[in-house]
Design a protein around this motif. Sequence first.
Motif, PDB file in Angstrom:
ATOM      1  N   UNK A   9       0.618  -1.156  -0.013  1.00 47.47           N
ATOM      2  CA  UNK A   9      -0.154   0.378   0.571  1.00 47.47           C
ATOM      3  C   UNK A   9       0.733   1.511  -0.184  1.00 47.47           C
ATOM      4  N   UNK A  10       1.694   1.548   1.020  1.00 46.58           N
ATOM      5  CA  UNK A  10       2.694   2.552   1.286  1.00 46.58           C
ATOM      6  C   UNK A  10       3.437   2.352  -0.939  1.00 46.58           C
ATOM      7  N   UNK A  11       3.841   1.549  -1.565  1.00 40.95           N
ATOM      8  CA  UNK A  11       4.138   1.459  -1.890  1.00 40.95           C
ATOM      9  C   UNK A  11       3.191   2.180  -3.902  1.00 40.95           C
ATOM     10  N   UNK A  12       2.269   2.085  -3.586  1.00 41.24           N
ATOM     11  CA  UNK A  12       0.718   2.301  -4.243  1.00 41.24           C
ATOM     12  C   UNK A  12       1.391   3.494  -3.552  1.00 41.24           C
ATOM     13  N   UNK A  54      14.261  10.401  -5.806  1.00 36.57           N
ATOM     14  CA  UNK A  54      14.146  11.116  -4.904  1.00 36.57           C
ATOM     15  C   UNK A  54      13.056  11.133  -4.348  1.00 36.57           C
ATOM     16  N   UNK A  55      11.902  10.442  -5.196  1.00 34.21           N
ATOM     17  CA  UNK A  55      10.523  10.064  -4.593  1.00 34.21           C
ATOM     18  C   UNK A  55      10.645   9.313  -3.177  1.00 34.21           C
ATOM     19  N   UNK A  56      11.057   8.179  -3.799  1.00 30.71           N
ATOM     20  CA  UNK A  56      11.406   7.185  -2.833  1.00 30.71           C
ATOM     21  C   UNK A  56      12.026   7.840  -1.316  1.00 30.71           C
ATOM     22  N   UNK A  57      12.849   8.170  -1.551  1.00 29.08           N
ATOM     23  CA  UNK A  57      13.626   9.216  -0.335  1.00 29.08           C
ATOM     24  C   UNK A  57      12.684   9.934   0.480  1.00 29.08           C
ATOM     25  N   UNK A  58      11.739  10.538  -0.076  1.00 27.19           N
ATOM     26  CA  UNK A  58      11.093  11.344   0.481  1.00 27.19           C
ATOM     27  C   UNK A  58       9.932  10.695   1.320  1.00 27.19           C
ATOM     28  N   UNK A  59       9.816   9.694   0.779  1.00 19.46           N
ATOM     29  CA  UNK A  59       8.485   8.497   1.992  1.00 19.46           C
ATOM     30  C   UNK A  59       9.630   7.765   2.848  1.00 19.46           C
ATOM     31  N   UNK A  60      10.973   8.315   2.878  1.00 22.65           N
ATOM     32  CA  UNK A  60      11.375   7.306   3.521  1.00 22.65           C
ATOM     33  C   UNK A  60      12.552   5.904   3.418  1.00 22.65           C
ATOM     34  N   UNK A  61      11.960   5.564   1.952  1.00 23.60           N
ATOM     35  CA  UNK A  61      12.568   4.935   0.802  1.00 23.60           C
ATOM     36  C   UNK A  61      13.875   4.427   0.306  1.00 23.60           C
ATOM     37  N   UNK A  62      14.314   4.050  -0.154  1.00 29.44           N
ATOM     38  CA  UNK A  62      15.048   4.184  -0.403  1.00 29.44           C
ATOM     39  C   UNK A  62      15.284   2.846  -2.033  1.00 29.44           C
ATOM     40  N   UNK A  63      16.013   3.423  -3.056  1.00 25.54           N
ATOM     41  CA  UNK A  63      16.277   2.555  -4.534  1.00 25.54           C
ATOM     42  C   UNK A  63      17.472   1.685  -4.156  1.00 25.54           C
ATOM     43  N   UNK A  64      17.342   0.379  -5.248  1.00 24.98           N
ATOM     44  CA  UNK A  64      18.585  -0.288  -4.657  1.00 24.98           C
ATOM     45  C   UNK A  64      18.943  -0.120  -6.071  1.00 24.98           C
ATOM     46  N   UNK A  65      20.197   0.699  -5.668  1.00 23.83           N
ATOM     47  CA  UNK A  65      21.336   0.914  -6.673  1.00 23.83           C
ATOM     48  C   UNK A  65      21.653   0.236  -7.688  1.00 23.83           C
TER      49      UNK A  65
END
Length: 220
Positions: A9-12, A54-65
Amino acid sequence: MISALLANLFLHYAFDDFMAKEFGSIPWARYADDAVAHCVSVKQAKYLKRRVQDRLQYYGLQLNLEKTKIVYCKDEDRKGDYHNISFDFLGYTFKPRGSKSKYGKYFTNFLPAISGRAKKAIRYVVKKWRLQLKVTKDLRDIALMFNKKIQGWINYYSHFYKSELYSVLRYINSNLVKWVRRKYKKRKHRRKAEYWLGSIALRDRNLFAHWKLGILPTAG
């Protein structure tokens, strides 16, 4: 289960809504925390990657680079060079593969097929069945025990480039041969066990799901 639902739901909100509103022209798909987006250029792909990060960081998430990469879908019409020309998604590896048209012409297409990781996972499951130790069972018992699982793999992985699945199905046959060699004293030699199992497969292809597909043990 609850945590998985909450994460989805959060990722949605963090990803799906963002893609729909900000990048409506880019086709994309997501399952759990894996996603694929189809860009028209490297420039667009790099921009999208930066915006999603940037969007994921705003929600406290990290993109697996390490796992996130830009891939060039090389085929007959896209003949450029790029260091990444394949990716894995939902148990499939997408990459350039040889194809044949209905007119008999051979060409390069960008197609999915069962991934190496998925093959390894299936072999691990089959190994854990320990077929060679089930000598108190007959062959029909073995089929009843594992056919649904085998059919499930076939249903999922045979939609695209199904020949890539054949080596895994042959591995099931090799384990059935081990079962024959353990169960029958007169068939301890591998070739005798293969011949016996193959002769049964020729008589009753419906016994195992992969036999129906034509992946039979050797009978000669």
